[in-house]
Design an enzyme around this catalytic site. Structure first.
Site, PDB file in Angstrom:
ATOM      1  N   ASP A  20       8.225 -56.128 -16.974  1.00 24.44           N
ATOM      2  CA  ASP A  20       9.197 -56.299 -15.878  1.00 24.44           C
ATOM      3  C   ASP A  20      10.451 -56.993 -16.397  1.00 24.44           C
ATOM      4  O   ASP A  20      11.571 -56.646 -16.006  1.00 24.44           O
ATOM      5  CB  ASP A  20       8.611 -57.166 -14.753  1.00 24.44           C
ATOM      6  CG  ASP A  20       7.340 -56.577 -14.181  1.00 24.44           C
ATOM      7  OD1 ASP A  20       7.159 -55.354 -14.276  1.00 24.44           O
ATOM      8  OD2 ASP A  20       6.531 -57.357 -13.640  1.00 24.44           O
TER       9      ASP A  20
HETATM   10  C1  26A Z   1       0.449 -51.523  -6.669  1.00 20.19           C
HETATM   11  N1  26A Z   1       0.241 -52.535  -7.688  1.00 20.19           N
HETATM   12  C2  26A Z   1      -1.019 -52.514  -8.381  1.00 20.19           C
HETATM   13  C3  26A Z   1       1.251 -53.452  -7.990  1.00 20.19           C
HETATM   14  C4  26A Z   1       1.122 -54.477  -8.947  1.00 20.19           C
HETATM   15  C5  26A Z   1       2.243 -55.296  -9.182  1.00 20.19           C
HETATM   16  N2  26A Z   1       3.409 -55.145  -8.537  1.00 20.19           N
HETATM   17  C6  26A Z   1       3.465 -54.159  -7.642  1.00 20.19           C
HETATM   18  N3  26A Z   1       2.427 -53.335  -7.350  1.00 20.19           N
HETATM   19  N4  26A Z   1       0.121 -54.896  -9.759  1.00 20.19           N
HETATM   20  C7  26A Z   1       0.606 -55.927 -10.469  1.00 20.19           C
HETATM   21  N5  26A Z   1       1.881 -56.180 -10.118  1.00 20.19           N
HETATM   22  C8  26A Z   1       2.790 -57.199 -10.628  1.00 20.19           C
HETATM   23  O1  26A Z   1       3.094 -56.901 -11.942  1.00 20.19           O
HETATM   24  C9  26A Z   1       3.598 -58.087 -12.510  1.00 20.19           C
HETATM   25  C10 26A Z   1       3.427 -58.060 -13.992  1.00 20.19           C
HETATM   26  O2  26A Z   1       4.041 -56.956 -14.554  1.00 20.19           O
HETATM   27  C11 26A Z   1       2.210 -58.588 -10.629  1.00 20.19           C
HETATM   28  O3  26A Z   1       2.464 -59.258  -9.417  1.00 20.19           O
HETATM   29  C12 26A Z   1       2.894 -59.248 -11.814  1.00 20.19           C
HETATM   30  O4  26A Z   1       3.857 -60.189 -11.409  1.00 20.19           O
END
Ligand code: 26A
Length: 345
Positions: free
Chosen positions: A300
């Site tokens: 990210d």
């Molecule tokens: C739909 N899913 C599985 C998700 C996520 C996500 N953000 C949006 N949708 N699963 C994990 N994260 C976020 O990814 C970040 C790390 O790359 C987590 O909240 C974490 O901050």
């Protein structure tokens, strides 16, 4: 930052999640059938994880959610508030207050839809050494509806933006909203950027992903996500990352005047920039194990650093170098957080 940017030029949509992060032993992952460096949606059997992390592993609570992370990092580097606007859905609770405050402090202009009866989403972040495994309980984030984008002031925000970024993760929540933003970007000939986000997106959400792909000008992903996409497409199993990148950019595109670009990261190995038939490599500074706090949010932050330069019209070369800088910085901090002033030149 020298010249002043117009406010609201970058719009993102995603899942606002509060990360509940802790270092755990490998058997914790095994007990829940989870893999290192994966990202999944929580099922019923994963629900005890959140309480266990809080009670037995001194979990830290950190602002998360993939797109919101990227926008916070972009804002940190840009240094001028409200360049980035964020849409997503939260509950009416303390976790929403934390997310709102962290977004505001970073300079992100967040406009949350609020679900009255569902708690704010959380993401368990299980740290094992230099790996992290994510398990998202979307809760309120999953309640996002297109009505929110249709509110006159939000419609206005979308129409006025010049750049759009949405994660593949958001395909699990609301594809019509993604299509709406993508169509606006297309009508106005403005760049629409997307992320493959996690292997499970290509495995289970390929149909809506392929629906939006013709609108995608820049696609981000890491090596595991690119391989998952290739497998789901039935591309030859021995395809290397460069070949997958070339196939990604060659997928059908609406605006043929602006050929698609793929940017594929591979941990501490070089970032690949794929355009047409050319592949360029951008080296990553390798951190020592001692320097690594956790790799949560590294992808990210890469996107955040990239966006911070892209919205200033910088060359792809500069955008990618800044992505690498930002990822390197947040790996040295807990979760997707930063410390001090950015040092990207
Ligand atoms: C739909 N899913 C599985 C998700 C996520 C996500 N953000 C949006 N949708 N699963 C994990 N994260 C976020 O990814 C970040 C790390 O790359 C987590 O909240 C974490 O901050």
């Amino acid at each position: 930052m020298t010249s002043k940017l117009q406010e609201g030029i970058l719009v993102g949509c995603g899942n606002p999640l509060l990360d509940i992060s802790a270092t755990v032993p490998m058997h914790f992952l095994e007990r829940y059938g989870m893999k290192e460096d994966d990202a999944i949606l929580a099922e019923e059997r994963h629900m005890p994880i959140y309480r266990e992390l809080a009670e037995d592993y001194q979990a830290e609570y950190l602002a998360g959610g993939s797109v919101q992370n990227s926008l916070r990092i972009a804002q940190w580097i840009i240094g001028q508030p409200n360049v980035a606007v964020f849409f997503g859905c939260v509950g009416k609770d303390k976790f929403a207050d934390i997310l709102r405050e962290k977004a505001r402090a970073a300079g992100v202009d967040a406009h949350y839809q609020v679900s009255e009866d569902t708690p704010t989403g959380t993401c368990a972040v299980l740290i094992t050494g230099t790996h992290r495994s994510l398990c998202a309980n979307l809760a309120a984030a999953n309640k996002f509806t297109i009505d929110h984008l249709e509110e006159p002031e939000n419609r206005h925000r979308i129409e006025n933006a010049l750049y759009y970024y949405i994660s593949g993760f958001f395909l699990t929540v609301n594809p019509p909203s993604i299509m709406r933003v993508a169509a606006t970007a297309h009508a106005k000939q403005r760049p629409f950027l997307m992320n493959l986000s996690a292997p499970f997106i290509s495995q289970y959400f390929m149909t809506p992903l392929l629906d939006v792909m013709p609108y995608v000008d820049i696609i981000f992903g890491n090596e595991a996500e690119a391989h998952a996409f290739a497998t789901a497409q039935g591309w030859p199993a021995d395809n290397d990352l460069r070949e997958i990148g070339k196939r990604l950019v060659a997928l059908n595109k609406l605006n043929t005047g602006r050929p698609r670009i793929a940017i594929l990261t591979q941990g501490c190995d070089p970032v690949l920039l794929i355009q047409h038939d050319s592949v360029q490599e951008f080296p990553v500074t390798r951190l020592t194990v001692d320097e690594i706090v956790d790799t949560n949010g590294a992808g990210d932050a890469f996107v955040g650093g990239f966006l911070s330069q892209f919205v200033q019209g910088k060359s792809l070369d500069v955008c990618i170098r800044c992505g690498n800088y930002a990822a390197g910085h947040i790996i040295k901090n807990p979760g997707c957080t930063y410390s001090g002033s950015p040092e990207f030149v």
